[in-house]
Write an enzyme that holds these catalytic residues in place. Structure first.
Site, PDB file in Angstrom:
ATOM      1  N   LYS A   1      -1.946   5.372   7.798  1.00  0.00           N
ATOM      2  CA  LYS A   1      -1.545   3.999   7.477  1.00  0.00           C
ATOM      3  C   LYS A   1      -0.199   3.695   8.118  1.00  0.00           C
ATOM      4  CE  LYS A   1      -3.233   2.186   3.691  1.00  0.00           C
ATOM      5  NZ  LYS A   1      -3.473   1.828   2.272  1.00  0.00           N
TER       6      LYS A   1
ATOM      7  N   LYS B   1      -8.354   0.487  11.191  1.00  0.00           N
ATOM      8  CA  LYS B   1      -8.549   0.348   9.732  1.00  0.00           C
ATOM      9  C   LYS B   1      -8.319  -1.118   9.365  1.00  0.00           C
ATOM     10  CE  LYS B   1      -7.167   2.271   5.284  1.00  0.00           C
ATOM     11  NZ  LYS B   1      -6.923   0.975   4.638  1.00  0.00           N
TER      12      LYS B   1
ATOM     13  N   ASP C   1       0.831  -1.206   0.000  1.00  0.00           N
ATOM     14  CA  ASP C   1       0.000   0.000   0.000  1.00  0.00           C
ATOM     15  C   ASP C   1       0.865   1.257   0.000  1.00  0.00           C
ATOM     16  OD1 ASP C   1      -2.770  -1.140   2.103  1.00  0.00           O
ATOM     17  OD2 ASP C   1      -2.140  -1.636   0.072  1.00  0.00           O
ATOM     18  N   PHE C   2       1.955   1.229   0.774  1.00  0.00           N
ATOM     19  CA  PHE C   2       2.839   2.396   0.874  1.00  0.00           C
ATOM     20  C   PHE C   2       3.434   2.742  -0.492  1.00  0.00           C
ATOM     21  CE2 PHE C   2       5.469   5.393   3.086  1.00  0.00           C
ATOM     22  CZ  PHE C   2       6.676   5.412   2.400  1.00  0.00           C
ATOM     23  N   ASP C   3       3.965   1.727  -1.181  1.00  0.00           N
ATOM     24  CA  ASP C   3       4.567   1.963  -2.500  1.00  0.00           C
ATOM     25  C   ASP C   3       3.526   2.432  -3.512  1.00  0.00           C
ATOM     26  OD1 ASP C   3       6.993  -0.766  -2.323  1.00  0.00           O
ATOM     27  OD2 ASP C   3       7.049   1.278  -1.565  1.00  0.00           O
ATOM     28  N   PHE C   4       2.312   1.843  -3.434  1.00  0.00           N
ATOM     29  CA  PHE C   4       1.242   2.258  -4.342  1.00  0.00           C
ATOM     30  C   PHE C   4       0.896   3.733  -4.120  1.00  0.00           C
ATOM     31  CE2 PHE C   4      -2.380   1.488  -7.085  1.00  0.00           C
ATOM     32  CZ  PHE C   4      -3.274   2.464  -6.691  1.00  0.00           C
ATOM     33  N   ASP C   5       0.726   4.113  -2.836  1.00  0.00           N
ATOM     34  CA  ASP C   5       0.342   5.497  -2.532  1.00  0.00           C
ATOM     35  C   ASP C   5       1.417   6.489  -2.953  1.00  0.00           C
ATOM     36  OD1 ASP C   5      -1.423   4.623   0.528  1.00  0.00           O
ATOM     37  OD2 ASP C   5      -2.124   4.829  -1.526  1.00  0.00           O
TER      38      ASP C   5
ATOM     39  N   CYS D   1      17.869 -25.615 -17.252  1.00  0.00           N
ATOM     40  CA  CYS D   1      18.318 -26.328 -18.457  1.00  0.00           C
ATOM     41  C   CYS D   1      19.644 -25.805 -19.005  1.00  0.00           C
ATOM     42  CB  CYS D   1      17.242 -26.258 -19.533  1.00  0.00           C
ATOM     43  SG  CYS D   1      16.976 -24.590 -20.189  1.00  0.00           S
TER      44      CYS D   1
ATOM     45  N   CYS E   1      14.485 -17.514 -20.475  1.00  0.00           N
ATOM     46  CA  CYS E   1      15.071 -18.737 -21.036  1.00  0.00           C
ATOM     47  C   CYS E   1      14.283 -19.053 -22.301  1.00  0.00           C
ATOM     48  CB  CYS E   1      14.960 -19.894 -20.047  1.00  0.00           C
ATOM     49  SG  CYS E   1      15.369 -21.489 -20.784  1.00  0.00           S
TER      50      CYS E   1
ATOM     51  N   GLU F   1     -16.457  -3.874   6.712  1.00  0.00           N
ATOM     52  CA  GLU F   1     -15.293  -4.539   6.120  1.00  0.00           C
ATOM     53  C   GLU F   1     -15.378  -6.037   6.403  1.00  0.00           C
ATOM     54  OE1 GLU F   1     -11.460  -3.291   4.234  1.00  0.00           O
ATOM     55  OE2 GLU F   1     -13.297  -2.241   4.756  1.00  0.00           O
TER      56      GLU F   1
ATOM     57  N   TYR G   1     -19.236  -0.097  10.309  1.00  0.00           N
ATOM     58  CA  TYR G   1     -18.696   1.150  10.872  1.00  0.00           C
ATOM     59  C   TYR G   1     -19.298   2.455  10.346  1.00  0.00           C
ATOM     60  CZ  TYR G   1     -15.804   0.412   6.692  1.00  0.00           C
ATOM     61  OH  TYR G   1     -15.376   0.154   5.416  1.00  0.00           O
TER      62      TYR G   1
ATOM     63  N   ASP H   1      -7.996  -4.586   7.402  1.00  0.00           N
ATOM     64  CA  ASP H   1      -7.422  -4.946   6.110  1.00  0.00           C
ATOM     65  C   ASP H   1      -8.275  -6.048   5.492  1.00  0.00           C
ATOM     66  OD1 ASP H   1      -5.733  -4.845   3.993  1.00  0.00           O
ATOM     67  OD2 ASP H   1      -4.137  -6.023   4.903  1.00  0.00           O
TER      68      ASP H   1
ATOM     69  N   LEU I   1     -10.685   7.200   1.275  1.00  0.00           N
ATOM     70  CA  LEU I   1     -10.170   8.207   2.195  1.00  0.00           C
ATOM     71  C   LEU I   1      -8.786   8.647   1.769  1.00  0.00           C
ATOM     72  CD1 LEU I   1     -11.120   6.659   5.658  1.00  0.00           C
ATOM     73  CD2 LEU I   1     -12.333   8.432   4.398  1.00  0.00           C
TER      74      LEU I   1
ATOM     75  N   GLU J   1     -10.923   4.872  14.652  1.00  0.00           N
ATOM     76  CA  GLU J   1     -11.310   3.477  14.448  1.00  0.00           C
ATOM     77  C   GLU J   1     -10.148   2.698  13.837  1.00  0.00           C
ATOM     78  OE1 GLU J   1     -15.869   4.821  13.243  1.00  0.00           O
ATOM     79  OE2 GLU J   1     -14.554   3.925  11.739  1.00  0.00           O
TER      80      GLU J   1
ATOM     81  N   CYS K   1      20.150 -20.445 -17.854  1.00  0.00           N
ATOM     82  CA  CYS K   1      18.960 -20.914 -17.144  1.00  0.00           C
ATOM     83  C   CYS K   1      19.369 -21.840 -15.998  1.00  0.00           C
ATOM     84  CB  CYS K   1      18.043 -21.649 -18.121  1.00  0.00           C
ATOM     85  SG  CYS K   1      16.605 -22.400 -17.322  1.00  0.00           S
TER      86      CYS K   1
END
Length: 670
Positions: free
Chosen positions: A312, A115, A34-38, A409, A424, A173, A225, A117, A84, A113, A406
């Site tokens: 987060k 959060k 989530d952190f990298d996405f945000d 193989c 390969c 959720e 909620y 997952d 959010l 509240e 490879c």
């Protein structure tokens, strides 16, 4: 940054984030934390503000959630399910607090509240009875999963006596407790099935299953909620939470009413430490203004409320030692490096391995033998190495050099220009590629062969019974030999052989997808089957003819021509033809309601009050019209709804394309 560079970056980020959204919301199999996405979303948002002319109208910055799956009825939310705003640091929370104070003064309270997952869900009750359950979807409309949600014990099918209104929605959720996840995941592994990465994915995958009996077998839970009603029943969010508990709803007991931002920060600090003691996963804290009147005064942005924010938690990070780097070969031949680590406890589980993605990642990390590394398990997904601790590196330590052959193989690896992965090329002689292709072919989304699973494919290959896809269809000749295999009784053999025979009726598009040609997913296979009609026409198509097909680009076209230029692949297809598989697209007779739109082309954009976009599309096609995928001078009409992307509107106006409403479209037909 130049305009050209900005355009390139915006396009790349948009494509990447759309795929991550699809992986997360539709497939329930995320490949990024989530952190990298945000952070990537922030980067895209910044670029789009600076260079608005290059923003995609369907950009991930404009979308709340993922795409709608096709397996359930699509239902429009009466109250949109907004997302959010996110923050990962205290300073941004303090700034949020200051913005609130500037807008409404100092007299307000927060509700904090956990959060959860899990999977967001909207429940509709009429006369105290559960009548509908709908997933978030794209925030405007979602998938109706009522039958599956009825199997969740903590969701009341009928409410206790209470002062609830005749009609309301309540949001919550759906999630799975860790112990249940571990038990069910172990069962999947024992059955030779792919394990889920975390409880959130398992819950999401379960709620979207077609078989409600199987859903009932998997113990899901749900916390509620937020209440939506036509007329306000309560003055504050806190009052509504206490009330819905008395109606019979499962409300989390760890929420807290806070008078100051300092109390909010104390609550966050407590749960950042205590979250691993819970029986379920949380990934942050949601902070809401308590008073409903103040919420209304603060209002909304295009995609989120101004009166709420989610803090987060950063993914837990630990330090450990790199023991070695090994390599895995996938069914497409992609060779992925994997770090083998000294076992370390991370986010409640013992981690021994971490993905290194590709050769570029090894270079970026400047990874050396025996390095001390920092490992993160963002979003409870696959662990990855974030960085190296150079202070602990031994002076004699040598850099990790990506292998050139490879690992299975020993064929020399190849890397195409512009691609990160090494491949390969020995797809006819490399075991994991051969086995992986056959496992892909029998899969649910391809040929869907009952009675034949991944583990069985492995066993059959090991015994030398199958080497190619066509060999699967010759297993009828080995019925007596199959009886000698462990756990292969008469009934299981009969079921498998019946499933293999039945799969011969699968349509051309499924066979094409099942062949496992690189970059040919389900949708592309369908487009190719519709356009070229037969495998012979597809095999004979030039690069230029391929790119003329709808949504087929240079990379896909090149992959197809390379695949069919291999004589062994062509021979295999001839064998499959002789065995009775379908290599001609079915011509489905479409009975038009009228020809009033014949010769006219349309694009549908935005949100409509009375129709879904799919309904409008069907209406156009039933009356002889054609749907295009992009705006060009060939387009006759743009059917525009609410919240249509500004770039699409601007392009249509520049090309003088008529922009019509759904009502004007109906007037053209009726």
């Amino acid at each position: 940054m130049s305009a050209a560079e900005a355009k390139k970056q915006i396009q790349a980020l948009t494509t990447e984030l759309k795929q991550h959204n699809y992986n997360y919301y539709v497939l329930a199999m995320p490949t990024i934390s989530d952190f990298d996405f945000d952070k990537k979303l922030e980067q895209l948002n910044k670029l789009e503000r600076e260079f608005p002319e290059f923003a995609d109208p369907d950009s991930p910055t404009q979308k709340v959630g993922g795409d709608i799956t096709k397996e359930f009825v699509t239902v429009r939310h009466r109250w949109p399910m907004l997302s959010l705003g996110n923050t990962y640091n205290e300073q941004e929370l303090l700034e949020f607090d200051q913005r609130i104070r500037k807008a409404i003064g100092d007299n307000f309270e927060y509700v904090c509240e956990l959060k959860f997952d899990g999977l967001s869900m909207s429940l509709t009750y009429e006369q105290g009875k559960l009548v509908r359950a709908v997933t978030r979807g794209d925030g405007v409309q979602g998938d109706e999963v009522t039958t599956n949600v009825r199997t969740i014990n903590t969701i009341p099918k009928r409410l206790h006596e209470g002062n609830y209104p005749d009609y309301f929605d309540i949001r919550g959720e759906v999630f799975m407790h860790r112990k249940a996840f571990e038990r069910l995941n172990n069962e999947r592994l024992e059955n030779g099935e792919v394990a889920y990465a975390n409880p959130r994915n398992f819950a999401s995958g379960t709620i979207k299953m077609q078989d409600s009996a199987e859903v009932a077998r998997r113990p899901l839970d749900c916390f509620l909620y937020f209440l939506y009603t036509e007329k306000p029943l309560f003055k504050t969010h806190w009052e509504s939470l206490q009330a819905v508990k008395t109606w019979g709803f499962h409300v989390n007991d760890h929420s807290r009413l806070c008078g100051t931002i300092d109390e909010v920060l104390q609550f966050i600090a407590k749960w950042d430490k205590d979250r691993f003691d819970l029986s379920y996963d949380i990934d942050g804290i949601v902070i809401k203004i308590n008073n409903y009147s103040q919420q209304q005064e603060l209002g909304f942005t295009a995609k989120s409320p101004r009166w709420a924010i989610s803090y987060k938690f950063k993914a837990e990070r630990v330090e450990t030692e790199l023991i070695s780097v090994s390599y895995q070969v996938g069914r497409t031949g992609a060779v992925t490096p994997v770090a083998n680590l000294k076992p370390v406890l991370l986010a409640g589980t013992t981690v021994k391995r971490a993905t290194l993605h590709n050769a570029n990642e090894i270079l970026r990390l400047d990874l050396h033998e025996g390095d001390t590394v920092f490992v993160e398990k963002g979003g409870e997904i696959i662990p990855k190495i974030i960085s190296v601790n150079p202070d602990k590196r031994k002076s004699e330590s040598l850099p990790i050099v990506y292998r050139t052959t490879c690992p299975v193989c020993n064929t020399h690896l190849e890397r195409k220009e512009g691609e990160a992965a090494f491949y390969c090329p020995n797809d006819e002689g490399c075991r994991p590629q051969i086995v992986g292709k056959m496992q892909h072919f029998i899969g649910r989304k391809a040929m869907n062969i009952d009675g034949l699973g991944d583990e069985t494919i492995e066993a059959l290959y090991t015994r030398g019974y199958i080497r190619h896809i066509s060999d699967i269809y010759k297993l009828h000749d080995r019925a007596e030999e199959l009886k000698q295999m462990e756990r292969f009784g008469d009934k299981s053999i009969t079921n498998m052989l019946d499933g293999i025979e039945k799969s011969k009726q699968m349509p051309f598009e499924k066979v094409l997808f099942g062949l496992g040609i690189r970059y040919i997913g389900e949708t592309v296979a369908k487009k190719l089957a519709m356009h070229f009609k037969t495998i012979d026409h597809l095999m004979a198509a030039t690069q230029e003819e391929l790119t003329a097909a709808e949504e087929i680009g240079e990379r896909i076209a090149q992959s197809i021509t390379e695949y069919f230029s291999n004589e062994k692949h062509r021979q295999e297809i001839e064998k499959l033809k002789e065995l009775g598989l379908q290599f001609v697209a079915e011509e489905k007779e479409v009975k038009l309601a009228s020809e009033k739109l014949t010769g006219q082309s349309f694009i549908i954009s935005g949100v409509f009050e009375k129709f879904s976009r799919d309904e409008l599309k069907d209406l156009i096609e039933l009356n002889g019209g054609k749907i295009l995928s992009s705006i060009s001078a060939k387009l006759n009409y743009l059917v525009a709804g609410d919240n249509m992307g500004p770039a699409k509107l601007e392009k249509a106006q520049k090309l003088n394309i008529p922009i019509i409403s759904d009502e004007e479209l109906l007037a053209m037909i009726y």
